[in-house]
Write an enzyme that holds these catalytic residues in place. Sequence first.
Site, PDB file in Angstrom:
ATOM      1  N   ILE A   1      52.074 -35.977 -86.423  1.00 28.74           N
ATOM      2  CA  ILE A   1      51.584 -35.145 -85.328  1.00 28.74           C
ATOM      3  C   ILE A   1      52.487 -35.518 -84.164  1.00 28.74           C
ATOM      4  CG2 ILE A   1      49.745 -34.655 -83.683  1.00 28.74           C
ATOM      5  CD1 ILE A   1      47.695 -35.176 -85.847  1.00 28.74           C
TER       6      ILE A   1
ATOM      7  N   TYR B   1      43.207 -41.736 -83.193  1.00 31.00           N
ATOM      8  CA  TYR B   1      42.704 -41.609 -84.564  1.00 31.00           C
ATOM      9  C   TYR B   1      41.330 -42.248 -84.711  1.00 31.00           C
ATOM     10  CZ  TYR B   1      47.215 -39.665 -85.691  1.00 31.00           C
ATOM     11  OH  TYR B   1      48.314 -38.855 -85.718  1.00 31.00           O
TER      12      TYR B   1
END
Length: 175
Positions: free
Chosen positions: A99, A145
């Site tokens: 990402i 995350y």
Amino acid sequence: METNEILVRQASMADWETIQRIGRQTFSETFAKDNADADMEEYLAESFSEEKLRAEFSNPDSLFYIAWQQDQPIGYLKVNTGNAQTEAQAPQAMEIERIYVLAAYHGKKVGQILYDKALEVAMARRSSYLWLGVWEENARAIRFYEKNGFVAFDKHIFKIGSDEQTDIMMKKTLL
């Protein structure tokens, strides 16, 4: 359409140069200050070469998605399933390999939008879990995350040029 709206669309082979440009720029913006110039040059040349990107696009187990704001590409997502995963995992697992968001767009939810796309793809494919590797010194990414439900489960070595660094492997169980 609102001018600040961010759209995500699946990339195709025709987008390899866009992926190359975003990949090189974001990796440099994020990691150049912490790595030797020669190691960065080697990593960028190998990881974002035309040959490597075309091979990745040709693999049916790898998918790329580009985030766009108007006609500007501002980030991208790469996910892998099956044998395209960078490390052997369960066949039903899906890896978030990248990402990447341009530094100018940090804090504008682009990473979250790309992560949400990864989750959508994983759910559509009935993946049992999502996993990824994140550099142990990238506290911002680790927090991101964790906020999205990932937990550490292992570590592995990630090479930038000749420098071996430790990535924390994280996963989120889906099924």
